[in-house]
Scaffold this motif. Structure first.
Motif, PDB file in Angstrom:
ATOM      1  N   HIS A 305       8.794  27.765  -6.833  1.00  0.00           N
ATOM      2  CA  HIS A 305       9.850  28.828  -7.435  1.00  0.00           C
ATOM      3  C   HIS A 305      11.250  28.539  -7.139  1.00  0.00           C
ATOM      4  O   HIS A 305      12.046  29.168  -6.636  1.00  0.00           O
ATOM      5  N   ARG A 306      11.659  27.241  -6.764  1.00  0.00           N
ATOM      6  CA  ARG A 306      12.678  26.454  -6.796  1.00  0.00           C
ATOM      7  C   ARG A 306      12.844  25.440  -7.758  1.00  0.00           C
ATOM      8  O   ARG A 306      11.962  24.822  -8.371  1.00  0.00           O
ATOM      9  N   ARG A 307      14.051  25.198  -8.192  1.00  0.00           N
ATOM     10  CA  ARG A 307      14.323  23.924  -9.073  1.00  0.00           C
ATOM     11  C   ARG A 307      13.920  22.743  -8.440  1.00  0.00           C
ATOM     12  O   ARG A 307      14.357  22.382  -7.181  1.00  0.00           O
ATOM     13  N   GLN A 308      13.540  21.798  -9.309  1.00  0.00           N
ATOM     14  CA  GLN A 308      12.942  20.603  -8.802  1.00  0.00           C
ATOM     15  C   GLN A 308      14.122  19.727  -8.519  1.00  0.00           C
ATOM     16  O   GLN A 308      15.228  19.694  -9.570  1.00  0.00           O
ATOM     17  N   MET A 309      14.311  19.071  -7.516  1.00  0.00           N
ATOM     18  CA  MET A 309      15.325  18.273  -6.973  1.00  0.00           C
ATOM     19  C   MET A 309      14.800  16.866  -7.045  1.00  0.00           C
ATOM     20  O   MET A 309      13.900  16.614  -6.237  1.00  0.00           O
ATOM     21  N   ASP A 310      15.299  15.795  -7.546  1.00  0.00           N
ATOM     22  CA  ASP A 310      14.920  14.542  -7.566  1.00  0.00           C
ATOM     23  C   ASP A 310      15.595  13.613  -6.705  1.00  0.00           C
ATOM     24  O   ASP A 310      16.298  12.526  -6.727  1.00  0.00           O
ATOM     25  N   TYR A 311      15.457  13.946  -5.460  1.00  0.00           N
ATOM     26  CA  TYR A 311      15.881  13.381  -4.336  1.00  0.00           C
ATOM     27  C   TYR A 311      15.115  11.795  -4.185  1.00  0.00           C
ATOM     28  O   TYR A 311      13.868  11.930  -4.276  1.00  0.00           O
ATOM     29  N   ASN A 312      15.709  10.920  -3.442  1.00  0.00           N
ATOM     30  CA  ASN A 312      15.126   9.762  -3.143  1.00  0.00           C
ATOM     31  C   ASN A 312      14.259  10.150  -1.862  1.00  0.00           C
ATOM     32  O   ASN A 312      14.412  10.928  -1.073  1.00  0.00           O
ATOM     33  N   MET A 313      13.058   9.767  -1.738  1.00  0.00           N
ATOM     34  CA  MET A 313      12.188   9.631  -0.545  1.00  0.00           C
ATOM     35  C   MET A 313      11.938   8.405   0.232  1.00  0.00           C
ATOM     36  O   MET A 313      11.196   7.421  -0.411  1.00  0.00           O
TER      37      MET A 313
END
Length: 691
Positions: A305-313
């Motif tokens: 229920h949150r916008r997907q964020m494409d952070y590096n991991m």
């Protein structure tokens, strides 16, 4: 009394004496003497090493009385008899069936002496190697021997730099030479064998073989001696030293050959349907939607229920970064100031448990959300190659560049093979980091590896690529090949000082990496997850030392993750679903863990295993289950564990923990053996069937 009776008594007495002399002559004769002399020498050899190791670990035996030590030797003799029986069986048959004239031939006697001294010399080598193994790992020779034998270069360098290994071949040659001379003389003493007919020799061969077979079975019971006979104590030192190196190594080999199927004989697993229901209650959370995948009821969709964020991991597996030197875990004085500072700036979890005691276990838990299986790691098992769910595989499907960066040889433990087949695109090892040969026993120093990682991240970021990287450090590993002049190391060369300096250097290299990373553009778009691969400093007084499996877990991303601390009980298997939940959006998986950020404070569970024992932690209670033994109940907190008696309501707690533990582990086994721990579209039907 009549004279006739006295005369009869004298006759019978003389007859008994004559029979006694016959038996003594038979025992001293060349036909049977080599057998019992060799057996006695082997028994003394095994008992001598057992006594020496008990003395070496005497500080762990303060709560073990004389009765426990005596039982260790008595039961240990049964374990010792098993390899002796196998080794002497050929000799028993040859000596029993050989005609009298064979014993008069020097070559025959020399062959007998050579065989006897060879098995004694080999047993001595096994005991020497086993003693070094025990003093290092706290266990008899086991499946780790076969695992390490697949990597002779690294192991040989480590052994050569740690032990006077050159003494072993010299000692073997000397023992063969001197032993052959001594055995040849001993075997020739006394009367030669009496002439026996063929049928008498056959009967003697049958009797001798029966005795050897009885020894091979460890006694006269209906079943052969098994490992549970050694678990008469709660003390790990006593348990391990009761067993025999050849026995434990043979058991490990058998388990390896049948891929661990023998576990069904060791543990009381529940019915399949109950196991599924219990395991679902353990790992499913609100918002998890089962997808009805045939054969895998744990494949589920998660809606954050949150916008997907494409952070590096970036996931950093820190070699052995756990225990008393780590200040963030509540210990003082600290030898990890840089890591401690990071923990104050991120989300720190202080009640996380490693799934096992080796790096490959930690990789399975952290990268695959799976607790691994006893014995051989899944990293090397055939059913998992190219068809196993991994965190890098999920990121790759999202369009990330996926990397594995390791300061050592990525082929070790089949890390390259497993990860390349399950989602990792690029593997960077010591050859790509330092081609100038600056590697130590296990690889290049952490500072060089982390510098290479930083340069790789810069390059990907400049190219506009989002990335997932699993980074494995190596410097904080025996024998601690540490560069000098980098950080302040404690003076001294004993093992304790070297171990502490390993932490100090690894922490310094970690600090250097983050000082570089903070100046880079990728830092603001990256979530760093730092976790130890496994614990260390195991208390050998315990069958399974639960507090020593406690490891630090940190999620570090200033501006993205709010700093804080959590006391939820957790496992490395919880890391993959937690990482995916941090990124938001919707995702699917069957990881055997939970999103730690959605677990109630004080709740959670952790499953772990080592050697023959299983463990399970739930809130402030824990259970340890030895093979075919009685479960042990404990009260546990951050640093301590206290054994408590399972009486009254505690029996219900014990039964619940046991049910949860065996259900969870059974599901982990079945998903592997059924080939179901994989995205449904990649699943391939296997023929092994559930186990």
């Amino acid at each position: 009394m009549s004279g006739t009776s006295l005369q009869d008594d004298k006759v019978s007495g003389r007859a008994i004496a004559a029979r006694g002399r016959d038996v003594l002559a038979w025992l001293l004769s060349q036909r049977i003497r080599p057998l019992w002399i060799t057996a006695v020498v082997l028994l003394v050899l095994f008992a001598g090493f057992r006594a020496g190791l008990l003395l070496a670990r005497g500080n762990w035996l303060v709560d073990i009385g004389a009765a426990g030590i005596t039982r260790c030797f008595v039961v240990g003799m049964r374990y010792d008899a098993m390899p002796i029986g196998y080794m002497l069986l050929p000799l028993a048959l040859v000596l029993s069936l050989a005609p009298r004239r064979a014993f008069a031939r020097p070559r025959f006697r020399q062959a007998v002496a050579t065989y006897a001294v060879t098995i004694v010399a080999l047993a001595a080598v096994v005991e020497v190697v086993g003693a070094a193994f025990f003093l290092h790992f706290g266990a008899r020779l086991n499946w780790m021997v076969a695992d390490h034998a697949m990597h002779p270069k690294e192991v040989a360098m480590y052994i050569w730099g740690t032990y006077p290994a050159w003494l072993v071949p010299i000692g073997f040659i000397a023992l063969m030479y001197l032993g052959r001379r001594a055995f040849s003389r001993l075997f020739r003493l006394g009367p030669g064998p009496a002439e026996r007919r063929l049928w008498q020799r056959v009967v003697l061969a049958v009797v001798s073989a029966a005795l050897c077979i009885t020894a091979c079975r460890g006694g006269l019971g209906r079943r052969s001696l098994r490992q549970e006979a050694a678990y008469f104590s709660d003390n790990r030192v006593v348990i391990q030293l009761t067993m025999n190196n050849v026995f434990t190594l043979a058991k490990a080999t058998r388990s390896h050959l049948n891929d661990g199927h023998d576990e069904n004989e060791l543990f009381p697993f529940p019915p399949d349907r109950l196991a599924v229901e219990v395991a679902k209650k353990l790992v499913f959370q609100p918002g998890d939607a089962p997808q009805g995948v045939r054969g895998n009821p744990f494949w589920r969709r998660v809606e954050t229920h949150r916008r997907q964020m494409d952070y590096n991991m970036v996931l950093i597996l820190m070699e052995s970064m756990a225990g008393k030197p780590v200040g963030a875990m509540g210990y003082s004085p600290t030898h990890t100031p840089n890591f401690d500072a990071l923990c104050r700036e991120g989300m720190f979890f202080n009640r996380v448990y490693g799934v096992g005691g080796r790096t490959n276990r930690g990789m399975m838990g952290t990268l695959c959300g799976h607790p691994d299986l006893r014995g051989q790691t899944i990293l090397k098992r055939p059913l998992a190659q190219g068809k196993f769910l991994t965190l890098p595989g999920i990121f790759r499907n999202r369009g990330y560049r996926t990397l594995f960066i390791y300061g050592g040889d990525p082929n070790f433990d089949n890390m390259r093979g497993f990860l390349s087949g399950n989602g990792v695109e690029t593997v960077i090892g010591q050859e790509q980091i330092a081609s100038n040969g600056l590697a130590g026993n296990w690889g290049v120093p952490d500072e060089m590896m982390l510098k290479k990682a930083h340069a790789t991240f810069l390059q990907l970021d400049r190219a506009g690529k989002k990335f997932f990287a699993a980074v494995l450090t190596v410097s904080n590993h025996e024998p601690y090949d540490l560069p000098t002049g980098r950080c302040e190391l404690l003076p001294g060369d004993d093992e304790k000082i070297k171990r502490i300096n390993g932490f100090r250097y690894a922490d310094w290299a970690l600090g250097q990496f983050f000082r570089m990373a903070r100046t880079a553009q990728y830092f603001k778009r990256t979530i760093f997850v730092l976790v130890a691969d496994h614990g260390r400093n195991w208390d050998q007084r315990r069958i399974l030392d639960l507090p020593s499996y406690r490891i630090p877990l940190l999620i570090y991303a200033p501006g993205i993750i709010t700093p804080g601390a959590s006391d939820v009980v957790a496992s490395q298997t919880d890391i993959p679903p937690t990482i995916l939940s941090l990124l938001g959006g919707t995702f699917e998986h069957c990881f055997l863990g939970r999103n730690l950020l959605a677990v109630e404070p004080g709740d959670g569970f952790a499953f772990l295993h080592e050697d023959y024992a299983l463990g399970f932690v739930r809130r402030d209670r824990a259970i340890v289950y030895p093979p075919l033994g009685r479960p042990l109940l404990f009260r546990i907190d951050d640093m301590n564990v206290e054994k408590i008696k399972a009486s009254g309501s505690r029996r219900d707690v014990l039964r619940t923990l046991q049910r949860d533990m065996f259900s969870f582990y059974l599901i982990a086994k079945r998903l592997y053996f059924d080939g179901a721990y994989v995205p449904p579209q990649r699943r391939q039907t296997t023929t092994s069937g559930p186990q």
